[in-house]
Design a protein around this motif. Structure first.
Motif, PDB file in Angstrom:
ATOM      1  N   LEU A  87      42.926  25.824  43.893  1.00 32.49           N
ATOM      2  CA  LEU A  87      42.910  25.761  45.364  1.00 32.49           C
ATOM      3  C   LEU A  87      41.755  26.604  45.904  1.00 32.49           C
ATOM      4  O   LEU A  87      41.075  26.218  46.855  1.00 32.49           O
ATOM      5  N   MET A  88      41.522  27.734  45.274  1.00 31.06           N
ATOM      6  CA  MET A  88      40.411  28.598  45.717  1.00 31.06           C
ATOM      7  C   MET A  88      39.069  27.879  45.525  1.00 31.06           C
ATOM      8  O   MET A  88      38.189  27.934  46.391  1.00 31.06           O
ATOM      9  N   ALA A  89      38.917  27.192  44.389  1.00 29.05           N
ATOM     10  CA  ALA A  89      37.684  26.415  44.158  1.00 29.05           C
ATOM     11  C   ALA A  89      37.548  25.337  45.228  1.00 29.05           C
ATOM     12  O   ALA A  89      36.455  25.083  45.750  1.00 29.05           O
ATOM     13  N   VAL A 115      41.688  32.119  56.766  1.00 31.25           N
ATOM     14  CA  VAL A 115      42.933  32.840  56.511  1.00 31.25           C
ATOM     15  C   VAL A 115      43.727  31.949  55.555  1.00 31.25           C
ATOM     16  O   VAL A 115      44.211  30.882  55.944  1.00 31.25           O
ATOM     17  N   VAL A 116      43.803  32.357  54.282  1.00 34.08           N
ATOM     18  CA  VAL A 116      44.298  31.424  53.253  1.00 34.08           C
ATOM     19  C   VAL A 116      45.825  31.490  53.136  1.00 34.08           C
ATOM     20  O   VAL A 116      46.395  32.072  52.223  1.00 34.08           O
ATOM     21  N   ASP A 117      46.465  30.805  54.080  1.00 36.07           N
ATOM     22  CA  ASP A 117      47.937  30.849  54.135  1.00 36.07           C
ATOM     23  C   ASP A 117      48.588  30.077  52.984  1.00 36.07           C
ATOM     24  O   ASP A 117      49.678  30.438  52.532  1.00 36.07           O
ATOM     25  N   PHE A 147      31.237  31.014  52.397  1.00 33.46           N
ATOM     26  CA  PHE A 147      32.683  30.812  52.612  1.00 33.46           C
ATOM     27  C   PHE A 147      33.411  31.997  51.992  1.00 33.46           C
ATOM     28  O   PHE A 147      33.059  32.449  50.898  1.00 33.46           O
ATOM     29  N   SER A 148      34.440  32.494  52.692  1.00 32.87           N
ATOM     30  CA  SER A 148      35.367  33.416  52.020  1.00 32.87           C
ATOM     31  C   SER A 148      36.740  33.357  52.679  1.00 32.87           C
ATOM     32  O   SER A 148      36.893  32.813  53.771  1.00 32.87           O
ATOM     33  N   GLY A 149      37.716  33.904  51.974  1.00 31.35           N
ATOM     34  CA  GLY A 149      39.085  33.857  52.470  1.00 31.35           C
ATOM     35  C   GLY A 149      39.824  35.170  52.263  1.00 31.35           C
ATOM     36  O   GLY A 149      39.490  35.945  51.368  1.00 31.35           O
ATOM     37  N   VAL A 150      40.804  35.407  53.117  1.00 33.20           N
ATOM     38  CA  VAL A 150      41.689  36.573  52.974  1.00 33.20           C
ATOM     39  C   VAL A 150      43.127  36.082  53.139  1.00 33.20           C
ATOM     40  O   VAL A 150      43.427  35.295  54.048  1.00 33.20           O
ATOM     41  N   GLN A 151      44.013  36.549  52.267  1.00 36.41           N
ATOM     42  CA  GLN A 151      45.412  36.118  52.345  1.00 36.41           C
ATOM     43  C   GLN A 151      46.168  36.853  53.454  1.00 36.41           C
ATOM     44  O   GLN A 151      46.042  38.073  53.571  1.00 36.41           O
ATOM     45  N   PRO A 152      46.980  36.131  54.201  1.00 40.04           N
ATOM     46  CA  PRO A 152      47.795  36.777  55.233  1.00 40.04           C
ATOM     47  C   PRO A 152      49.094  37.311  54.639  1.00 40.04           C
ATOM     48  O   PRO A 152      50.173  36.769  54.872  1.00 40.04           O
ATOM     49  N   THR A 165      43.396  36.699  34.765  1.00 44.66           N
ATOM     50  CA  THR A 165      44.124  37.968  34.714  1.00 44.66           C
ATOM     51  C   THR A 165      44.981  38.171  35.964  1.00 44.66           C
ATOM     52  O   THR A 165      46.033  38.798  35.883  1.00 44.66           O
ATOM     53  N   GLN A 166      44.534  37.634  37.117  1.00 42.17           N
ATOM     54  CA  GLN A 166      45.349  37.855  38.323  1.00 42.17           C
ATOM     55  C   GLN A 166      46.715  37.181  38.192  1.00 42.17           C
ATOM     56  O   GLN A 166      47.722  37.729  38.626  1.00 42.17           O
ATOM     57  N   PHE A 167      46.733  35.996  37.580  1.00 42.33           N
ATOM     58  CA  PHE A 167      48.025  35.332  37.373  1.00 42.33           C
ATOM     59  C   PHE A 167      48.918  36.201  36.484  1.00 42.33           C
ATOM     60  O   PHE A 167      50.090  36.416  36.786  1.00 42.33           O
ATOM     61  N   ASP A 193      38.755  25.438  48.306  1.00 38.29           N
ATOM     62  CA  ASP A 193      38.379  26.093  49.575  1.00 38.29           C
ATOM     63  C   ASP A 193      36.857  26.155  49.695  1.00 38.29           C
ATOM     64  O   ASP A 193      36.277  25.824  50.734  1.00 38.29           O
ATOM     65  N   ILE A 194      36.260  26.625  48.620  1.00 42.93           N
ATOM     66  CA  ILE A 194      34.808  26.878  48.629  1.00 42.93           C
ATOM     67  C   ILE A 194      34.030  25.563  48.599  1.00 42.93           C
ATOM     68  O   ILE A 194      33.105  25.343  49.380  1.00 42.93           O
ATOM     69  N   LEU A 195      34.461  24.660  47.713  1.00 40.70           N
ATOM     70  CA  LEU A 195      33.637  23.474  47.445  1.00 40.70           C
ATOM     71  C   LEU A 195      33.878  22.346  48.445  1.00 40.70           C
ATOM     72  O   LEU A 195      33.055  21.437  48.543  1.00 40.70           O
ATOM     73  N   ASP A 211      37.703  42.148  42.266  1.00 43.57           N
ATOM     74  CA  ASP A 211      38.878  41.517  41.640  1.00 43.57           C
ATOM     75  C   ASP A 211      38.822  39.985  41.655  1.00 43.57           C
ATOM     76  O   ASP A 211      39.592  39.343  40.943  1.00 43.57           O
ATOM     77  N   GLN A 212      37.916  39.406  42.442  1.00 47.70           N
ATOM     78  CA  GLN A 212      37.853  37.940  42.530  1.00 47.70           C
ATOM     79  C   GLN A 212      36.774  37.316  41.648  1.00 47.70           C
ATOM     80  O   GLN A 212      36.569  36.105  41.657  1.00 47.70           O
ATOM     81  N   LYS A 213      36.098  38.160  40.869  1.00 46.71           N
ATOM     82  CA  LYS A 213      34.961  37.687  40.069  1.00 46.71           C
ATOM     83  C   LYS A 213      35.376  36.560  39.119  1.00 46.71           C
ATOM     84  O   LYS A 213      34.710  35.528  39.012  1.00 46.71           O
ATOM     85  N   GLN A 214      36.485  36.752  38.446  1.00 53.17           N
ATOM     86  CA  GLN A 214      36.918  35.754  37.463  1.00 53.17           C
ATOM     87  C   GLN A 214      37.243  34.409  38.139  1.00 53.17           C
ATOM     88  O   GLN A 214      36.933  33.345  37.602  1.00 53.17           O
ATOM     89  N   HIS A 215      37.847  34.482  39.325  1.00 56.53           N
ATOM     90  CA  HIS A 215      38.149  33.239  40.037  1.00 56.53           C
ATOM     91  C   HIS A 215      36.869  32.498  40.435  1.00 56.53           C
ATOM     92  O   HIS A 215      36.844  31.263  40.472  1.00 56.53           O
ATOM     93  N   LEU A 216      35.818  33.249  40.751  1.00 54.90           N
ATOM     94  CA  LEU A 216      34.558  32.595  41.129  1.00 54.90           C
ATOM     95  C   LEU A 216      33.868  31.998  39.918  1.00 54.90           C
ATOM     96  O   LEU A 216      33.199  30.960  40.021  1.00 54.90           O
ATOM     97  N   HIS A 259      27.443  30.595  48.758  1.00 58.15           N
ATOM     98  CA  HIS A 259      27.593  32.044  48.594  1.00 58.15           C
ATOM     99  C   HIS A 259      28.998  32.480  49.004  1.00 58.15           C
ATOM    100  O   HIS A 259      29.480  32.082  50.069  1.00 58.15           O
ATOM    101  N   VAL A 260      29.616  33.326  48.171  1.00 56.35           N
ATOM    102  CA  VAL A 260      30.983  33.762  48.457  1.00 56.35           C
ATOM    103  C   VAL A 260      31.112  35.284  48.326  1.00 56.35           C
ATOM    104  O   VAL A 260      31.081  35.819  47.213  1.00 56.35           O
ATOM    105  N   PRO A 261      31.217  35.993  49.466  1.00 50.95           N
ATOM    106  CA  PRO A 261      31.412  37.441  49.415  1.00 50.95           C
ATOM    107  C   PRO A 261      32.880  37.784  49.112  1.00 50.95           C
ATOM    108  O   PRO A 261      33.778  37.287  49.797  1.00 50.95           O
TER     109      PRO A 261
HETATM  110  N1  TRP Z   1      41.873  34.715  46.112  1.00 49.83           N
HETATM  111  C1  TRP Z   1      41.285  35.470  47.178  1.00 49.83           C
HETATM  112  C2  TRP Z   1      41.950  36.860  47.211  1.00 49.83           C
HETATM  113  O1  TRP Z   1      43.063  37.050  46.835  1.00 49.83           O
HETATM  114  C3  TRP Z   1      41.432  34.811  48.512  1.00 49.83           C
HETATM  115  C4  TRP Z   1      40.715  33.508  48.568  1.00 49.83           C
HETATM  116  C5  TRP Z   1      41.286  32.266  48.608  1.00 49.83           C
HETATM  117  C6  TRP Z   1      39.306  33.311  48.592  1.00 49.83           C
HETATM  118  N2  TRP Z   1      40.332  31.315  48.672  1.00 49.83           N
HETATM  119  C7  TRP Z   1      39.103  31.900  48.662  1.00 49.83           C
HETATM  120  C8  TRP Z   1      38.214  34.179  48.547  1.00 49.83           C
HETATM  121  C9  TRP Z   1      37.828  31.346  48.655  1.00 49.83           C
HETATM  122  C10 TRP Z   1      36.922  33.604  48.558  1.00 49.83           C
HETATM  123  C11 TRP Z   1      36.742  32.217  48.618  1.00 49.83           C
HETATM  124  O2  TRP Z   1      41.348  37.770  47.677  1.00 49.83           O
END
Ligand code: TRP
Ligand code: AMP
Length: 345
Positions: free
Chosen positions: A133-135, A43-45, A9-14, A110-112, A137-139, A151-156, A145-147
């Protein structure tokens, strides 16, 4: 891990201005993973609106990221492509995770801190809760696996902490419902290759980003050949020729960045690039990088522009993807309700 079906799973912000960092750090990897895994690309709107978005621009940007996924080579029929807000399970699970995550954990993100800036009192509550919310999305898909870019390491890491705490807090219920090895997997980040952190063309110590005011700091996926050439030729460098070995890139952030970009675009390594260009002046290397970039990015930009001409087609892809995503997430959320003790039909 054997208890969990492997899933990406992965996401990109619009949020506009998709750039070379998004491509090399994320989308190009998404494409490669399709041959090995079942993939869900979102697409993580709902993440985008944690900071102000103009409504009309947001709609346009959701379609543009979708077009980029497809133009880069993601197959929305074999895999799943959709926008987050169409699958309500994300927001539902995020609330449960808001009750699992601790304030102390979120305070360390740190991103916040970067996005909220000095006026933290005025940041949205959503921006603060963004990582739960990101957790979710994945769970919601129990993805393994999340590519992502660096910069997203800490969130994972936070995603793993949430999964672990949920598994521990509800261990007895989880076991009594017949789930072995916990309910949520401890997701593996996939952060590797020569371009996990593409830097700004104006300052090799700053990340290439959608929000930097100068357009010369980045290559946008929709830039045409002239713009790509101009931006690379103007990119900041130092006066030395390129070194013959990677060690020579230490403390030369701009050179390191351009060599990493070349390696990622050519599907090779920085060491190989330096074997070829060691001793060359930047003018020579930049010419080669322009040719390579135009060859690789030109067709993507053109295809994106073609796809966004037909918003109904894109909306159809998103609706179909959302329906298929929801089929996977719905039973997960039902189990979460059983585990937590919430009554449902
Ligand atoms: N936070 C990620 C970013 O800014 C985007 C994102 C949201 C994401 N949910 C996700 C990435 C779940 C991977 C898995 O790039
Ligand atoms: P975002 O645009 O913040 O949603 O990011 C989408 C994806 O692109 C995430 O996986 C990020 O980690 C990745 N990404 C963003 N900027 C860069 C960059 N400069 N270098 C490498 N990856 C990046």
């Amino acid at each position: 891990m054997a208890a969990f079906q492997e899933r990406v799973f992965s996401g990109v912000q619009p949020t506009g201005n998709l750039h070379l960092g998004n491509y090399l750090g994320a989308i190009k990897r998404f494409v490669e993973l399709q041959t090995k895994y079942d993939c869900i690309y979102c697409v993580v709107d709902l993440h985008a609106i944690t900071v102000w978005q103009d409504p009309a621009e947001l709609t346009k940007n959701i379609r543009e990221v979708t077009a980029a996924f497809i133009a880069c080579g993601i197959d929305p029929t074999k895999h799943i492509v959709f926008n987050q807000s169409q699958v309500h399970e994300h927001a539902e699970l995020a609330w449960v995770f808001n009750c699992v995550a601790r304030l102390g954990w979120l305070n360390r993100m740190t991103q916040f801190k970067e996005k909220a800036g000095k006026d933290r009192e005025n940041a949205s509550v959503g921006l603060y809760a963004y990582p739960s919310l990101m957790a979710a999305d994945i769970l919601a898909y129990r993805a393994t696996h999340v590519p992502v870019g660096e910069d997203q390491k800490q969130h994972l890491e936070l995603t793993r902490d949430i999964a672990q705490k949920f598994n521990n807090d509800y261990a007895e219920r989880i076991a009594s419902l017949g789930f072995k090895d916990g309910f949520f997997p401890l997701t593996e980040p996939l952060i590797s290759g020569p371009a996990t952190r593409v830097m700004s063309f104006r300052d090799g110590t700053k990340k290439m980003s959608k929000s930097e005011p100068s357009d010369y700091s980045r290559i946008n996926l929709t830039d045409d050949a002239d713009a790509i050439a101009q931006k690379i030729r103007k990119a900041k460098t130092d006066p030395e020729p390129l070194p013959g070995e990677e060690k020579g890139l230490e403390s030369r952030p701009e050179a390191d960045n351009l060599v990493g970009i070349y390696a990622a675009l050519a599907d090779t390594t920085p060491a190989e690039v330096l074997k070829q260009f060691g001793g060359a002046q930047f003018s020579t290397f930049k010419n080669a990088l322009v040719d390579l970039s135009v060859a690789k990015l030109g067709p993507i930009g053109a295809e994106m522009k073609r796809l966004v001409q037909d918003p109904a087609h894109i909306d159809g892809i998103l609706a179909d993807g959302a329906a298929r995503a929801s089929k996977i997430a719905a039973p997960v959320i039902r189990s979460v309700k059983d585990i937590v003790g919430l009554v449902h039909s």
